[in-house]
Scaffold this motif. Structure first.
Motif, PDB file in Angstrom:
ATOM      1  N   TRP B 415       0.829  -1.197   0.000  1.00 38.59           N
ATOM      2  CA  TRP B 415       0.000   0.000   0.000  1.00 38.59           C
ATOM      3  C   TRP B 415       0.869   1.255   0.000  1.00 38.59           C
ATOM      4  N   ILE B 416       0.296   2.266  -0.573  1.00 34.76           N
ATOM      5  CA  ILE B 416       0.897   3.582  -0.354  1.00 34.76           C
ATOM      6  C   ILE B 416      -0.203   4.524   0.087  1.00 34.76           C
ATOM      7  N   THR B 424      -7.595  15.435   1.359  1.00 34.02           N
ATOM      8  CA  THR B 424      -7.875  14.005   1.505  1.00 34.02           C
ATOM      9  C   THR B 424      -6.592  13.254   1.734  1.00 34.02           C
ATOM     10  N   VAL B 425      -6.743  12.155   2.399  1.00 41.44           N
ATOM     11  CA  VAL B 425      -5.661  11.190   2.516  1.00 41.44           C
ATOM     12  C   VAL B 425      -6.163   9.940   1.832  1.00 41.44           C
ATOM     13  N   ARG B 426      -5.364   9.409   0.905  1.00 43.84           N
ATOM     14  CA  ARG B 426      -5.794   8.229   0.162  1.00 43.84           C
ATOM     15  C   ARG B 426      -4.801   7.116   0.377  1.00 43.84           C
ATOM     16  N   VAL B 427      -5.305   5.937   0.361  1.00 39.44           N
ATOM     17  CA  VAL B 427      -4.448   4.762   0.399  1.00 39.44           C
ATOM     18  C   VAL B 427      -4.685   3.998  -0.879  1.00 39.44           C
ATOM     19  N   TRP B 428      -3.567   3.679  -1.579  1.00 35.40           N
ATOM     20  CA  TRP B 428      -3.655   3.028  -2.872  1.00 35.40           C
ATOM     21  C   TRP B 428      -3.033   1.653  -2.778  1.00 35.40           C
ATOM     22  N   CYS B 435      -7.505   3.014  -5.739  1.00 37.84           N
ATOM     23  CA  CYS B 435      -7.578   3.762  -4.487  1.00 37.84           C
ATOM     24  C   CYS B 435      -8.396   2.942  -3.505  1.00 37.84           C
ATOM     25  N   ARG B 436      -7.788   2.564  -2.397  1.00 41.32           N
ATOM     26  CA  ARG B 436      -8.438   1.669  -1.460  1.00 41.32           C
ATOM     27  C   ARG B 436      -9.272   2.445  -0.455  1.00 41.32           C
ATOM     28  N   ARG B 437      -8.743   3.504   0.018  1.00 43.94           N
ATOM     29  CA  ARG B 437      -9.462   4.233   1.061  1.00 43.94           C
ATOM     30  C   ARG B 437      -9.244   5.724   0.930  1.00 43.94           C
ATOM     31  N   VAL B 438     -10.210   6.461   1.337  1.00 41.83           N
ATOM     32  CA  VAL B 438     -10.091   7.913   1.306  1.00 41.83           C
ATOM     33  C   VAL B 438     -10.563   8.459   2.633  1.00 41.83           C
TER      34      VAL B 438
END
Lengths: 610, 734
Positions: B415-416, B424-428, B435-438
């Protein structure tokens, strides 16, 4: 403690001890500034640049040893003596003691510079290395009008003229002239003596502009040294070809200002004289004999007389002289390729100079390349009507009466041929035409990056001439002049063909290189794709990536360049950048030339269309 | 005095008695003149004969003897003037004496009067020496000898007189005599005399002012000699002084000081370099630098250059706008034939300047570097050998709507996380770009950092004044449980914190994002985890002494580092293996031991403004990026000075990063590029680190003057993530 404090009794060290300022030097020598300058000029002492300037940045520094060198010279003492003597004279004059003053005036002390020359130039070759400025200045003063002026004595001008002619005569005689260039500033000559390239500038033979903002005192001091130096060098050079040095010239020719011709006659006479000596083997002088038949008919008794007169004393050192002479001539036989080429360039050609042609330069250049030359005027070896003349050099818009047996050409032809070392076709140089551009022989075209058109044509002609000479020498010799042009043209086309072939080859290699690169690139892409196999990737993105990499080929090359500059030390990087700037400047200069040329071509085409 | 009087009276008498002495005057004064002038000759002959008769030599002598008493003589003279014309001899004498005495004027005067005016016209007017003004208004000018008035003549009209003067060729000779009121015409003879007088000569042509002296004294046969002294002895003895002089001369000749033959003329030239081998020995002088030779002329100096060498009109005009030093010294010109070349006006000046250069310019031997610039480049190992390293962009992570300021990789590399200005903070997911989470934070996210421990998938995010610890929700249930426990703050526990720190940091539960919010008193720019995953440091550049805080997650405890900060802090990083912290201020980097609480090292960067710092996983090498685009590599074992400074970016370096396992490091900059370097550190202490630039990674676009904002390596693969201001995150792979 102060930084520069030196305890008493401790000697100075380093730059402070090694260098003195000019005023310190003057004080030490106890001379006036003028005299100091004069001594510096004679002794060849120049200021130096110490690493640390102890007295400040605005002083000129001399090395202590240089000053000691001046101080120990007898010249300094001699100058003091002269000064004291001058005081005596003024005193006698002030006391109206005319008699004493006259006596004193007749016995003035004088100084000589020969020991200075020996000191500065322990070897002959050293003096030749420094000869450029000497010759330029002497030639400049030689063309100054010989009128009594406040500063320049007529005697000196005449002496300069004599020295320059002697030098030229030697160069012409030994065929050591290599390049000639007629510029706006004057005529540049380059000769090669004992392996040293010596270049000098002769102003055009016109009235010189004498400006007021020039200190002739300095120039005359230089000239004095140079005169002495050149005299000694001439002596040595004349000695090396077995000619007695202060040459005795035919007064008639001298008065006609045909000094060069007189000198060449003198050379002939002296070589003949040595021929008559029983010791000398005839074979060694054969080439000189070659030149003689056509000259013998113009021989005049008074020249012979003068020769005989001075031959008498010169016979005494006889045997040894001739031994040396034989050796000299032998070396002459196996002289280098260049000299031989120069010697034979104008062989078997007879030139005639019209009245309006600048005579001095051509009288020097043509014999230097093996030609025979005459001019319109008294004392000329042959007249215009001579049927054996092959070229007549003319510098006028039209030529009235023409002999069919000879070609009428402009003087530039001679210079261009000399520089190209081939006999150029004469069409472009005929009377009334604007001659092709006169190019400098001193330019290295590859280093410069731009080759003018005419240089290329000359190159082609040279190549053609070489081809012609090499495979079939017999044909070339039989018909020298007229069919040569045809031949040259033929070979020009051949040379062109060769060149085209070369070009094609080059193109091929380039293409090949390009293909290789492409291949490499493909491999790179292949690598990438292999990576992409490992990673799941949308095909669209892949295509995009490839698209992105493709136009970046240039960028990649640039990057590769940059990579190594990043790691350089700052000093090296600065140097590298400076070099790049220099390169760029050169490039822009070349571009400017190309642009101008393009414009000119366009204009001419427009004019043609209209 | 007497003499003068006499003379005057004499003159007066002359005037009065004009009839009588007329002939006399002639006799006396001008007897020499007569030989020339034909008309007067008959008279003169007579007079000469008279003179000859009347002047015996003896009288001469006697007169000379008596010359003392002249007055007497003059007496007699006057008498003779008055009366007898016969006694001319006396008169003669006196006149001669007169002239002898040197009063030449008088006789000359007499001569003129007696000769011309008195001869022809007697002075009509008898008024004497009365000023003529007295008669100005009268009709007469005076009285003639008989006492009658002499009337003035009619004045001629001026015009007439002018005409007359023009007509008359002799007019210039006429003189108007006021006294007698008449015009006098001068004769040729008179003119001659006047001319001679003007020249300052004696009036008469024959007069010899320098006549040779005739001695009257007879020296021989005198009865009584003048001196009777005997001849002195010295006249018969040879002179001693002369003898001495002769001896000196003889000696000088013998010694060779005096030479009679002229000094032999030495030949002015001779064979100086006869045998070069003999003079081969070195002279003891300093090394001689030959002067540099003047530049050889190129094509453009030709009298007939190719047309492309000749500048156009506009170019020549543009030279005027250049600085004088930059202006070309020589403007090419074209002459179509040799005869049309003019004299070059600067010939003498240029050769003079050359002379000046020769003796006034300091000479230094300078090594001219004539090398290929390529050879300056250091030899680098081939890049192929240093593979793998990121080469090309493979993935773009799209989704952010503002510039991405920071990225961070999960320890597993799966993940990054990224934070952006869009709040926003995103996790990819790395491999798919999904994009996994925002998290919608609502404020610019300055920095994101994953917890280095794989079992703690916690994300530290700096937003404005806050640091938020987010639970990403990855990992198995057990881990999740632990994380949730960790990320729970007792509301009661917070005030229990030490009073000091209460004001600076507030530990709060963030319900919205299921995490902890640490409220700082200033903007937090950076957050960095300790390797153990329990501590994290936050940097507040404006926080003065509390600029760098260290938070302990397990204890929910914050403290400031116990060191004084020198300058504005930029970043703080924990040492990868030891309890050190690196604090980068704008100028330099300080290394502190947190355990011993002391300064270990100070690294002098020499940079203007440090922007980022990264530590080699070995812990002994540090790279520092600066806002002037320079990258410094410090080998801490070597020195506190940079081991190598790389000037690679033209713009600010925003971030630098080391790879955790591969010998790679990277720098990203605002010029939209990221550089990848090979940075090999050897375990051998004698070998310096090897730094090789490998690749320039492009692809980001500039927005608002910002380029690449952050770069991070993949923890296991040689891949590089870059966060761009163009709202993209890119992944570069090998």
């Amino acid at each position: 403690m102060v930084k520069h404090y030196r305890p008493p009794g401790k000697k100075k060290e380093g730059n402070a001890a090694r260098y003195v300022t000019r005023s310190q030097a003057v004080k030490q020598l106890q001379v006036t500034l003028q005299l100091f300058r004069k001594l510096c000029i004679y002794k060849g002492v120049f200021p130096r640049e110490p690493k640390k300037k102890v007295k400040g940045n605005h002083h000129t520094y001399y090395h202590v040893k240089d000053i000691a060198f001046i101080q120990h010279d007898p010249l300094l003492e001699k100058f003091r003596e002269i000064r004291a003597y001058q005081k005596k004279i003024t005193k006698a004059k002030a006391k109206a003691n005319k008699e004493l003053a006259n006596i004193l005036l007749t016995r003035q002390p004088s100084y000589k510079l020969d020991h200075v020359i020996r000191d500065r130039y322990p070897k002959f070759i050293d003096s030749l290395r420094d000869l450029d400025d000497c010759l330029t200045l002497v030639h400049l003063f030689a063309v100054l009008p010989a009128i009594d002026r406040v500063k320049i004595e007529v005697k000196r001008v005449h002496n300069c003229r004599r020295l320059s002619h002697e030098w030229q005569a030697y160069i012409a005689r030994t065929h050591k002239l290599r390049k000639v260039f007629v510029s706006v500033k004057g005529i540049y000559y380059q000769a090669e003596v004992e392996g040293q390239k010596i270049t000098w500038l002769t102003p055009h033979a016109l009235q010189q502009v004498l400006t007021d903002d020039v200190d002739f005192g300095v120039m005359l001091t230089f000239l004095e040294f140079y005169e002495t130096l050149l005299a000694f060098i001439n002596f040595k050079l004349y000695h090396s070809i077995n000619v007695k040095y202060p040459p005795i010239l035919d007064p008639r020719l001298e008065s006609l200002a045909a000094d060069l011709y007189a000198l060449s006659r003198y050379f002939d006479a002296s070589s003949r004289a040595s021929l008559m000596e029983p010791h000398v083997a005839g074979s060694s002088n054969l080439e000189q004999v070659d030149n003689q038949p056509d000259r013998k008919q113009h021989d005049e008794s008074d020249v012979r007389l003068a020769q005989l007169q001075h031959q008498l004393p010169s016979n005494e050192p006889g045997a040894l002289m001739h031994l040396v002479g034989d050796v000299g001539v032998d070396t002459d036989n196996d002289d280098d390729e260049d000299t031989r080429q120069c010697k034979n360039l104008f062989k078997n050609m007879k030139f005639f100079l019209s009245r309006e042609v600048p005579r001095e330069s051509l009288l020097f250049v043509i014999p230097a390349f093996g030609g025979v030359v005459s001019w319109d005027g008294d004392g000329a070896p042959f007249s215009e009507g001579d049927q054996s003349i092959t070229y007549q050099i003319v510098d006028r818009p039209t030529q009235g009466h023409k002999y069919l047996s000879r070609e009428y050409i402009q003087p530039q032809w001679v210079y261009d041929s000399v520089n190209a070392r081939i006999i150029l076709p004469t069409e472009a140089y005929t009377v009334g035409r604007v001659p092709p551009p006169h190019l400098s022989p001193f330019v290295d075209h590859e280093a410069e990056g731009y080759v003018p058109d005419y240089a290329e044509t000359i190159k082609r002609l040279q190549a053609a001439a070489k081809n012609e000479v090499l495979p079939m020498p017999g044909v070339g010799k039989e018909d020298i002049d007229d069919p040569q042009n045809l031949l040259v043209e033929g070979y020009v086309s051949r040379a062109e063909a060769i060149e085209a072939a070369e070009k094609r080859q080059k193109m091929m290699t380039l293409e090949k290189q390009y293909h290789d690169e492409l291949k490499k690139e493909l491999q790179g892409v292949h690598d990438l794709s292999s990576v992409s196999n490992a990673i799941e990737q949308s095909p669209g993105k892949d295509a995009e990536a490839v698209k992105e990499t493709l136009p970046d080929l240039k960028q990649i090359a640039e990057d590769a360049e940059n990579m190594s500059t990043i790691v350089m030390s700052r000093k090296k990087r600065g140097l590298y950048k400076a070099m790049q700037i220099g390169k760029e400047r050169k490039h822009s200069r070349v571009n400017l030339l190309k642009e101008r040329k393009k414009k000119l071509v366009e204009e001419t085409q427009k004019a043609k269309n209209n | 005095m007497k003499e003068k009087n006499n003379n005057k009276s004499n003159a007066n008498e002359d005037l009065k008695t004009n009839e009588v002495p007329k002939t006399e005057g002639k006799n006396t004064n001008l007897f020499r003149e007569e030989s020339q002038e034909g008309e007067l000759l008959p008279l003169s002959d007579e007079q000469i004969s008279q003179l000859m008769q009347s002047q015996p030599p003896s009288e001469h002598e006697s007169e000379a003897g008596e010359s003392d008493d002249e007055s007497e003589d003059y007496e007699s003279l006057r008498q003779s003037d008055d009366g007898e014309s016969e006694s001319s001899e006396d008169d003669e004498d006196s006149a001669e004496i007169d002239s002898d005495l040197g009063q030449e004027d008088e006789p000359v005067d007499g001569a003129i009067e007696s000769d011309s005016s008195e001869d022809e016209v007697a002075p009509r007017n008898t008024v004497g020496e009365v000023p003529l003004e007295f008669y100005q208004d009268e009709k007469h000018i005076g009285y003639d000898i008989s006492g009658k008035k002499i009337t003035k003549k009619e004045r001629e009209n001026k015009l007439d007189s002018l005409l007359a003067s023009v007509d008359d060729s002799k007019n210039w000779r006429k003189i108007y005599d006021d006294y007698n009121d008449e015009e006098v015409e001068m004769t040729k003879e008179e003119m001659k005399i006047v001319r001679r007088l003007l020249e300052g000569k004696a009036p008469h042509a024959d007069f010899d002012p320098h006549a040779s002296y005739v001695d009257w004294f007879k020296w021989d046969d005198a009865k009584h000699p003048l001196s009777n002294a005997p001849e002195p002895k010295r006249r018969f003895i040879p002179s001693r002084w002369e003898a001495k002089k002769v001896v000196a001369l003889v000696r000088a000749i013998r010694e060779g000081r005096i030479k009679f033959d002229k000094p032999k003329e030495e030949p002015p030239v001779y064979l100086m370099w006869g045998d070069d081998s003999s003079s081969a020995e070195k002279s003891g002088h300093l090394t001689y630098f030959p002067a540099p030779k003047p530049k050889l002329p190129g094509h453009e100096e030709s009298y007939n250059p190719s047309p492309e060498y000749i500048p156009t009109e506009e170019e020549i005009n543009s030279y005027q706008l250049m600085y004088e030093e930059d202006r070309p010294k020589f403007i090419p010109k074209r002459f179509t034939s040799l005869r049309s070349i003019p004299a070059y006006e600067n010939t003498i000046k240029e050769s003079f300047e050359r002379c000046l250069d020769l003796y006034l310019c300091p000479r230094v031997r300078k090594k001219r570097i004539n090398i290929d610039p390529e050879s300056l480049k250091p030899k680098l190992p081939s890049r192929k050998d240093l593979k793998p390293y990121p080469v090309a962009c493979y993935l773009e992570y799209r989704g952010h709507k503002g510039a991405v300021l920071s990225v961070s990789t999960d320890s597993s590399g799966q993940w990054i996380a990224s934070g952006s200005t869009d709040g926003t903070v995103r996790v990819w997911e790395v491999e798919t770009g999904r994009c996994r989470r925002v998290w919608e934070i609502g404020e610019t996210v300055n920095y994101v950092a994953w917890n280095p421990l794989p079992e703690r998938p916690i994300l530290a995010v700096s937003v404005g004044h806050d640091v938020i610890l987010l639970n990403t929700g990855f990992g198995n249930e057990e881990e999740q449980k632990q994380v949730k426990e960790l990320l729970h703050v007792d509301i009661d526990a917070a005030p229990l914190d030490s009073d000091k720190m209460a004001s600076t940091v507030n530990w709060m539960q963030d319900d919205k994002h299921e995490g902890i919010r640490l409220r700082h008193f200033k903007t937090v720019s950076k957050v960095e985890w300790h390797r153990r995953g329990d501590y994290l440091s936050s940097v507040m550049p404006a926080g003065d002494s509390k600029a760098i805080l260290i938070h302990q997650l397990s204890k929910k405890f914050s403290q400031r580092i116990p060191f004084r900060l020198h300058g504005l802090p930029v970043s703080s990083v924990f040492h990868p293996s030891r309890s050190f912290i690196f604090v980068a201020t704008k100028k330099n980097v300080r290394v502190y031991d947190l355990f011993k609480q002391k300064l270990i090292k100070k690294l002098e960067t020499g940079l203007q403004e440090v922007s980022s710092i990264a530590i080699h996983p070995g812990g002994d090498n540090v790279i520092v990026g600066s806002k002037e685009g320079k990258l410094c590599w410090f080998d801490m074992d070597l020195s506190s000075q940079p081991y190598r400074i790389l000037k690679c970016h033209p713009k600010d370096i925003t971030s630098v990063a080391f790879h955790r396992s591969y010998p790679l490091f990277a720098s990203s900059s605002d010029d939209c590029t990221a550089y990848v370097f090979h940075g090999m550190v050897y375990s051998d202490l004698n070998q310096n680190p090897l730094i090789v630039p490998l690749e320039i990674l492009r692809g980001h676009n500039s927005s608002n003057g910002r380029g690449v904002m952050d770069c991070k390596f993949h923890p296991r693969q040689p891949w590089l993530f870059t966060a761009g201001a163009d709202s993209l995150i890119r992944l570069y792979c090998h």
